[in-house]
Write a protein that holds these residues in place. Sequence first.
Motif, PDB file in Angstrom:
ATOM      1  N   GLN B  53       4.520 -12.806  -6.148  1.00 57.29           N
ATOM      2  CA  GLN B  53       5.408 -11.763  -6.662  1.00 57.29           C
ATOM      3  C   GLN B  53       5.258 -10.480  -5.856  1.00 57.29           C
ATOM      4  O   GLN B  53       6.245  -9.816  -5.529  1.00 57.29           O
ATOM      5  N   LEU B  54       3.988 -10.138  -5.548  1.00 55.15           N
ATOM      6  CA  LEU B  54       3.756  -8.928  -4.751  1.00 55.15           C
ATOM      7  C   LEU B  54       4.430  -9.041  -3.392  1.00 55.15           C
ATOM      8  O   LEU B  54       5.063  -8.106  -2.901  1.00 55.15           O
ATOM      9  N   LEU B  55       4.302 -10.240  -2.820  1.00 53.50           N
ATOM     10  CA  LEU B  55       4.920 -10.478  -1.509  1.00 53.50           C
ATOM     11  C   LEU B  55       6.445 -10.328  -1.596  1.00 53.50           C
ATOM     12  O   LEU B  55       7.081  -9.705  -0.745  1.00 53.50           O
ATOM     13  N   MET B  56       7.002 -10.895  -2.672  1.00 59.30           N
ATOM     14  CA  MET B  56       8.455 -10.828  -2.831  1.00 59.30           C
ATOM     15  C   MET B  56       8.915  -9.385  -3.035  1.00 59.30           C
ATOM     16  O   MET B  56       9.918  -8.963  -2.483  1.00 59.30           O
ATOM     17  N   VAL B  57       8.133  -8.647  -3.858  1.00 55.14           N
ATOM     18  CA  VAL B  57       8.488  -7.236  -4.096  1.00 55.14           C
ATOM     19  C   VAL B  57       8.431  -6.472  -2.776  1.00 55.14           C
ATOM     20  O   VAL B  57       9.344  -5.709  -2.438  1.00 55.14           O
ATOM     21  N   ASN B  60      11.362  -7.519  -0.640  1.00 52.75           N
ATOM     22  CA  ASN B  60      12.610  -6.914  -1.123  1.00 52.75           C
ATOM     23  C   ASN B  60      12.671  -5.447  -0.755  1.00 52.75           C
ATOM     24  O   ASN B  60      13.709  -4.935  -0.328  1.00 52.75           O
ATOM     25  N   ALA B  61      11.517  -4.774  -0.937  1.00 51.57           N
ATOM     26  CA  ALA B  61      11.471  -3.351  -0.609  1.00 51.57           C
ATOM     27  C   ALA B  61      11.743  -3.140   0.873  1.00 51.57           C
ATOM     28  O   ALA B  61      12.507  -2.251   1.265  1.00 51.57           O
ATOM     29  N   MET B  62      11.150  -4.011   1.700  1.00 49.58           N
ATOM     30  CA  MET B  62      11.354  -3.888   3.149  1.00 49.58           C
ATOM     31  C   MET B  62      12.820  -4.114   3.509  1.00 49.58           C
ATOM     32  O   MET B  62      13.395  -3.384   4.322  1.00 49.58           O
ATOM     33  N   ILE B  63      13.401  -5.132   2.881  1.00 44.74           N
ATOM     34  CA  ILE B  63      14.818  -5.419   3.167  1.00 44.74           C
ATOM     35  C   ILE B  63      15.685  -4.240   2.746  1.00 44.74           C
ATOM     36  O   ILE B  63      16.552  -3.793   3.478  1.00 44.74           O
ATOM     37  N   PHE B  64      15.362  -3.685   1.557  1.00 44.07           N
ATOM     38  CA  PHE B  64      16.153  -2.556   1.062  1.00 44.07           C
ATOM     39  C   PHE B  64      16.039  -1.373   2.016  1.00 44.07           C
ATOM     40  O   PHE B  64      17.035  -0.774   2.405  1.00 44.07           O
ATOM     41  N   VAL B  65      14.791  -1.063   2.381  1.00 42.69           N
ATOM     42  CA  VAL B  65      14.574   0.095   3.272  1.00 42.69           C
ATOM     43  C   VAL B  65      15.259  -0.147   4.625  1.00 42.69           C
ATOM     44  O   VAL B  65      15.919   0.736   5.168  1.00 42.69           O
TER      45      VAL B  65
END
Lengths: 336, 543
Positions: B53-57, B60-65
């Motif tokens: 989950q941490l990896l996915m978060v 996702n954060a990296m993709i968003f940024v």
Amino acid sequence: MVKNTRNKGPARFIFLVLCSLIISGCGAPTYPKNKIYESVVSLCKKEYRIDVDAKVTGNTVAVYLPAENLFDAVFNIDPIASKKINDVILGISRVVISTDATLDFYVVIAQDPKMPEVEIVYIRYVDDVKRFLLGGLSRGEYGKRAVIAIKTPPQAERERIIKELFDKLNIKDADELIKGYVEAEEPISGIGEISYWNKKFFIKEVSTSEFLATQIAERIKTAFREDKDLNKWYEAKTIDGKFVENPGGEGNFVFTVNFSDRVAPLYLESGLELGAQAKRALVFTRLFGIVSETLRAYRFKDFGNAEFITASEKKVITKEEIWRFKEGKTKIEDLI
Amino acid sequence: MRSHKKIKIFFIEHWVKILVIVGALAVTALAIWGLSTMESFYRNMTLASIPLQLLMVALNAMIFVYMYMTVFRGGFSKLDKGLIKGDKVAVGFKDVVGMEESKQEAWEVVELIRDHRRLKQIGGKIVRGILMLGPPGCGKTYLAKAIANEAKIPFISMSASSFVEVFVGVGASRVRKVFKQARRLAEANGGCIVFIDEVDSIATRRGFSYLGGGMEKDSTQNQLLAEMDGLKEKDYNVIVIAATNAPETELDEALKRPGRFDRKIYIDKPSLEDREKLFKYYMAKVKYDPLIDIGRLARQAVYKTPADIMNIVKESALIATRNKRDMVTLKDLTEAIDRIDLGIKHRKFMTPGEKEMVAYHESGHLVVLYLIHPTDDVFKATIISHKGALGLVQHQPKEELHTRSKEALLTDIRVSLGGYVAEKMKYNTTSSGVSQDFKTAMAVAHTMVWSLGMGESNLVGDYGIYGSEGGPAAASFLAESTKEQLNKETQHILQNCLKDTEVLLKKEWNIVERFVKELLGKEELEYDEIDAIFKEYGKEHKK
């Protein structure tokens, strides 16, 4: 010197939280191995308000569910009873996955106490439950991996035969004698004999091999019913699967597949009649396919051959041939 | 009692922190309690999935940024922070041409940096900040580099715009990082220069916006102020040199106060003498025709910055190479200046009649300008179109002028009207080519009368403040009679200038005709050719 004034509080807090979470995961199993019986009975009672009986035999735990009005007049399972069965299955599943006991299989036996001559026996492999919960199995595949049988308890059948015999011999008041005779029977030999009769479990340790043999037989039955091509030409009669141990080496799967040609194909799309060899190829393609897929799915390798006995022939293929067929390296024509 | 008060004050001061800590502890406790009540399989399953989950978060954060930065912020860019060792900067004071006064001030700074220890011993205070002001391209960065080189201390160079980000606080954090590094370097090397170019992007006046606009800039500026003050307390020999081409008045007062940017160095456009030095300096780097009059080039390059001059020489070298010449000639330099000033030539197809009319128009400007303009020289006349104009006469002041006299302004009007008068005298009609000239003439006359008190009546004062600057409401304060009189005077100036121009061109018509002939033949006339023609008529300028 430049003093590092960075606040380390948040980092420490996150570290502590992670440690706490990890430590909380080191707790004891919820259902300890020495309390499996109590766990199953109390869980079903407490959470589903169902009274059950349970017994652990080696790697197998069995649960007896007395379900009144289990079947209706046309022999369909009553919805209320069905819900009870599902609740018990859920309860036993929860116990077997959260215990430190080495339990590989569980069995749920549902009977109507007023009509114990018919029972539902449901057998499941514990790893399948875990894999399903972890998303490793589809719902359809999970359904196919259960062994379900609606049958008369073999002990009941035996008791009936003896009773009839005693009646013919005009022996009266022989109930105690019959009961003693039935209970003095040898331990059951196969998972087909798993049962509950006269408030007593007839259960044995389920082995993966015989479970797979039974499951494969069930899959073959389903294929004859649902496979469009098979169903078009053939009608299944009796299909049985067993695993024959071989004291000198690896055991063998033996599948008895009795089916008959339909008088006329169920339907004809192209109007073409298949030749005998083509029909034979069709049947064995499906049979070999089911066996290879199932054994590969369970990564089961402790066997020598798979034997297929039909009304007209007996076909034996080796483990290597099964794998080669699965991988597409051997054609059906080379095997039959 | 006292301890009770202390606790109360502690709670008042730290209630947010306490609330956050209590909340976080409560959430953690609930999470742990929730986990412990789960059956062991589900508990283990949940815990096992935490890393995923941490990896996915994080993913996702990296993709968003990444998406945000790519779509809205023009991609990622690292903080452009260049660390250069002072002695590795290949720019010395000898390379800084001209700007003697600025150099002198900068040299003082260098000496202060060098004598930092001695200065401390006698109780003096080191310069903390130097603000370099002046138009772009005048050598601010160059001078900063020269300071670093002479002082022989590390030099961190960066653009102020690279501090500012869309996220509030990022700029401030970058400022902190830069100064942290600067302090370390200062400790190790005895000093460090932080050069912030285009400081106006973080140094303009702070303000308040309900929408939060400018918050990032303000927080970055606040951090810069704090760091500059912080330096004083810890006494690291870190000198901040900031450069800007924004007017000093635009900068925040807090930055300009003593103790921050103690010194201000004004770096203006180079004087005639400096331009000559600059031409000599850059020309020395290329092979050029020794007959080139560098003084003339310097005169022609009035208001040009050192960067412009460098560009002219560079461009001329390219032109010479393209024309397969092994040295730069005056023609190449003139073409380079034209290219920079006037844009690339663009030959438009014109009928012979149109071409002739343009020639008369430009000759009209040329003759008036050459004969009566008190300050400007003509450098070029052309009937080849540039930047949308069908022809043009290029003129520039002979020297740097910072004010214009009434006579010069009147001559500007006469020059503007020269084209119109020439067309009218030749064809007894005029063309649309006068449009821009009339706008210029009208604007000058209007400003003279309305704002500069140069009308012929006794009306003095800037009536312009009642116009566009004051807005329509302010304009209504001006009496109609006053407006009428001002407008009459504007027209009077225009009419008088028109008459003067007509008289002049009538008198010198043979020169106009001569230039028309030359322009139709050559299409372009350079300074020397123009001068030679006037010489033929005994009208050449005294040099």
